[in-house]
Write a protein that holds these residues in place. Structure first.
Motif, short mmCIF file in Angstrom:
data_model
loop_
_atom_site.label_atom_id
_atom_site.label_comp_id
_atom_site.label_asym_id
_atom_site.label_seq_id
_atom_site.Cartn_x
_atom_site.Cartn_y
_atom_site.Cartn_z
N VAL A 25 20.06 42.93 42.46
CA VAL A 25 21.53 42.89 42.49
C VAL A 25 22.23 43.97 41.67
CG1 VAL A 25 21.58 40.44 43.02
CG2 VAL A 25 21.76 41.18 40.64
N ASN A 26 21.56 44.56 40.71
CA ASN A 26 22.23 45.57 39.86
C ASN A 26 22.92 46.68 40.66
OD1 ASN A 26 22.01 44.39 37.37
ND2 ASN A 26 20.18 45.52 36.77
N PRO A 27 22.32 47.20 41.73
CA PRO A 27 23.03 48.24 42.49
C PRO A 27 24.28 47.71 43.21
CG PRO A 27 20.68 48.24 43.02
CD PRO A 27 20.94 47.04 42.18
N LEU A 28 24.36 46.42 43.45
CA LEU A 28 25.48 45.85 44.19
C LEU A 28 26.68 45.53 43.30
CD1 LEU A 28 23.46 43.20 46.27
CD2 LEU A 28 24.16 45.49 47.01
N ILE A 29 26.47 45.31 42.03
CA ILE A 29 27.50 44.76 41.15
C ILE A 29 28.70 45.69 40.94
CG2 ILE A 29 27.96 43.97 38.79
CD1 ILE A 29 25.20 42.62 38.87
N PRO A 30 28.55 46.98 40.63
CA PRO A 30 29.75 47.81 40.40
C PRO A 30 30.71 47.83 41.60
CG PRO A 30 27.80 48.96 39.65
CD PRO A 30 27.32 47.75 40.39
N LYS A 31 30.19 48.01 42.78
CA LYS A 31 31.02 48.05 43.98
C LYS A 31 31.66 46.67 44.23
CE LYS A 31 30.65 49.45 48.80
NZ LYS A 31 29.73 49.93 49.83
N ALA A 32 30.88 45.62 44.01
CA ALA A 32 31.41 44.26 44.20
C ALA A 32 32.54 43.99 43.22
CB ALA A 32 30.28 43.24 44.01
N TYR A 33 32.38 44.42 41.98
CA TYR A 33 33.42 44.18 40.98
C TYR A 33 34.70 44.95 41.32
CZ TYR A 33 36.05 44.13 36.67
OH TYR A 33 37.06 43.98 35.76
N ARG A 34 34.56 46.21 41.72
CA ARG A 34 35.74 47.00 42.08
C ARG A 34 36.48 46.37 43.25
NH1 ARG A 34 32.23 51.43 41.15
NH2 ARG A 34 31.93 51.70 43.37
N THR A 35 35.72 45.90 44.23
CA THR A 35 36.35 45.27 45.40
C THR A 35 37.06 43.98 45.00
OG1 THR A 35 34.65 46.18 46.84
CG2 THR A 35 35.92 44.33 47.70
N ALA A 36 36.40 43.15 44.23
CA ALA A 36 37.00 41.88 43.81
C ALA A 36 38.23 42.14 42.94
CB ALA A 36 35.98 41.02 43.06
N TYR A 37 38.15 43.14 42.08
CA TYR A 37 39.29 43.47 41.22
C TYR A 37 40.48 43.94 42.05
CZ TYR A 37 42.14 45.55 37.58
OH TYR A 37 43.19 45.86 36.74
N MET A 38 40.20 44.77 43.03
CA MET A 38 41.27 45.28 43.89
C MET A 38 41.92 44.13 44.66
SD MET A 38 42.14 46.20 47.25
CE MET A 38 40.59 45.70 47.90
N MET A 39 41.12 43.17 45.10
CA MET A 39 41.66 42.06 45.87
C MET A 39 42.42 41.06 44.98
SD MET A 39 38.41 41.39 48.39
CE MET A 39 39.09 40.01 49.27
N LEU A 40 41.89 40.82 43.79
CA LEU A 40 42.43 39.75 42.95
C LEU A 40 43.37 40.25 41.84
CD1 LEU A 40 39.12 37.76 42.69
CD2 LEU A 40 41.13 37.13 44.02
N GLN A 41 43.33 41.53 41.54
CA GLN A 41 44.21 42.14 40.54
C GLN A 41 44.02 41.57 39.14
OE1 GLN A 41 48.16 41.51 42.01
NE2 GLN A 41 47.88 42.86 43.74
N SER A 42 42.86 41.10 38.84
CA SER A 42 42.61 40.49 37.53
C SER A 42 41.14 40.64 37.19
CB SER A 42 42.99 39.01 37.59
OG SER A 42 42.45 38.30 36.52
N LYS A 43 40.88 41.16 35.98
CA LYS A 43 39.48 41.30 35.56
C LYS A 43 38.76 39.96 35.50
CE LYS A 43 39.79 45.57 32.93
NZ LYS A 43 39.61 46.21 31.62
N PRO A 44 39.35 38.93 34.85
CA PRO A 44 38.63 37.65 34.78
C PRO A 44 38.38 37.03 36.16
CG PRO A 44 40.43 37.69 33.19
CD PRO A 44 40.57 38.91 34.04
N LEU A 45 39.35 37.14 37.06
CA LEU A 45 39.16 36.58 38.39
C LEU A 45 38.12 37.38 39.18
CD1 LEU A 45 42.82 35.62 39.40
CD2 LEU A 45 41.01 34.14 38.49
N ALA A 46 38.12 38.70 39.01
CA ALA A 46 37.12 39.53 39.68
C ALA A 46 35.72 39.19 39.17
CB ALA A 46 37.41 41.01 39.46
N GLU A 47 35.61 39.02 37.87
CA GLU A 47 34.32 38.64 37.28
C GLU A 47 33.88 37.27 37.80
OE1 GLU A 47 35.12 38.92 33.10
OE2 GLU A 47 35.06 41.12 33.13
N GLU A 48 34.82 36.35 37.93
CA GLU A 48 34.50 35.02 38.45
C GLU A 48 34.01 35.11 39.90
OE1 GLU A 48 36.76 30.80 39.49
OE2 GLU A 48 37.76 32.23 38.18
#
Length: 189
Positions: A25-48
């Motif tokens: 999963v390590n190669p997937l995480i940075p892109k997943a986090y950026r996408t979730a952050y862009m969608m949710l506009q919040s670091k804690p929610l993106a991390e969740e």
């Protein structure tokens, strides 16, 4: 990562090797986090959203279910978790912290790095102005690189609706970016 390697790692995970999960999963995480952050506009929610997707991925692997295309499967899983959180949080005001967001790139000079960072900040600030349904399709299409038919299936909407949302999001992003560019020119004059 090639499919044979992914399958080998999933077999190791089923045998209890937690390091194999990290490797997978390590190669997937940075892109997943950026996408979730862009969608949710919040670091804690993106991390969740990312954490929930990783937990579900791990459970699915351990349960023995077959995953043929890990990247695509995980992208859809992440999108579903982000959408779940967005729906839950839709009524709440989300504070945006762009300063901590960096898109890593292979720029070769410090000046190029600075310019890339400024451009990515402007892009994220512009994406945040979109309505939730537009942010979701932009995130899935451009950040998770899903096809229009995959997005339509995932969101249970028509392909034409996805295309329309992408079109209107592009128009709005173009207008916002042009306005920001015009303001930047005024400041330098």
């Amino acid at each position: 990562m090639e499919v044979e390697n992914e399958q080998r790692l999933m077999d190791e995970i089923r045998q209890g090797n937690k390091d194999a999960f990290r490797t997978l999963v390590n190669p997937l995480i940075p892109k997943a986090y950026r996408t979730a952050y862009m969608m949710l506009q919040s670091k804690p929610l993106a991390e969740e959203a990312v954490q929930n997707a990783l937990i579900e991925l791990y459970s699915t692997i351990v349960s023995g279910k077959e995953i043929n295309r890990l990247h695509g499967w995980f992208s859809r899983l992440l999108a579903n978790r982000a959408i779940d959180i967005a729906r839950k949080e839709q009524g709440n005001k989300i504070i945006v912290d762009i300063d901590g967001m960096e898109i890593q790139d292979a720029a070769s000079t410090p000046l190029e790095n600075l310019l890339k960072k400024e451009q990515s900040e402007r892009l994220f600030e512009s994406i945040i102005t979109l309505e939730l349904h537009q942010r979701i399709v932009v995130g899935l299409y451009y950040f998770q690189e899903l096809k229009i038919e995959e997005i339509a299936s995932l969101l249970d909407i028509k392909e034409g609706t996805v295309k329309s949302r992408l079109y209107h999001a592009r128009l709005k992003l173009s207008a916002v970016l042009q306005q920001a560019q015009g303001q930047a020119k005024e400041l330098t004059i």
